[in-house]
Design a protein around this motif. Sequence first.
Motif, PDB file in Angstrom:
ATOM      1  N   ASP A  13      23.166  27.198  31.408  1.00  0.00           N
ATOM      2  CA  ASP A  13      22.812  27.553  30.002  1.00  0.00           C
ATOM      3  C   ASP A  13      22.956  28.815  29.221  1.00  0.00           C
ATOM      4  OD1 ASP A  13      22.817  24.613  29.689  1.00  0.00           O
ATOM      5  OD2 ASP A  13      20.595  24.484  29.574  1.00  0.00           O
ATOM      6  N   ASN A  17      25.872  29.967  26.916  1.00  0.00           N
ATOM      7  CA  ASN A  17      25.687  30.485  25.393  1.00  0.00           C
ATOM      8  C   ASN A  17      26.199  31.888  25.408  1.00  0.00           C
ATOM      9  OD1 ASN A  17      24.175  28.442  24.672  1.00  0.00           O
ATOM     10  ND2 ASN A  17      22.505  29.017  25.694  1.00  0.00           N
ATOM     11  N   SER A  21      29.212  33.300  22.675  1.00  0.00           N
ATOM     12  CA  SER A  21      29.027  34.503  21.942  1.00  0.00           C
ATOM     13  C   SER A  21      29.954  35.339  22.034  1.00  0.00           C
ATOM     14  CB  SER A  21      27.678  35.136  21.899  1.00  0.00           C
ATOM     15  OG  SER A  21      27.645  35.701  23.383  1.00  0.00           O
TER      16      SER A  21
END
Length: 168
Positions: A13, A17, A21
């Motif tokens: 995860d 993420n 971004s």
Amino acid sequence: MPLKLDHDIAVGDHARNAIKSFKYSLCNLDDIRLLAMHNKIVSVGDVTTEKLLKAGIEIKLQVVDLVTKRDERHFEHVEGSCEVANPPGTISLQLMDAIAHFMGQDKIGRIEVSGEEDLAVIPIIFYADNNTVIVYGVPDTGMAFIKVNEDIKKEIENMIMEMYGNEQ
């Protein structure tokens, strides 16, 4: 010291993420035509690849999985494609090796992935040079691109080292 990539990477995860971004730019075909004048174009995803090819844009490397939106639409196998396995949530050594092979050559290539092709952006950035633009689809939004530069390459190298558990 160069990284020695010698096994599959499980993408957790935190890494997902970080990938989300990344600074990308939404674009249209005219934007990519302009970028293609001075950059190598790499496409990730079937719909994106299809749009670029129909627009006559030369793609150095295509990375596809022959399906879109969870099997909503199927695409045809292209004879001569390099076929690799890449399970969901993973960047397989097979995929990394194929990307390294094609990015290290002057010829055009196509990788057909059995599994998930989205995470191919990571090894593409890792192996690409600074005159490379990666074009991919943003679901329900459109096309986007990332222009490879030293900052993003360093970020990817750090991410890979972290995912490898700092084994290097």
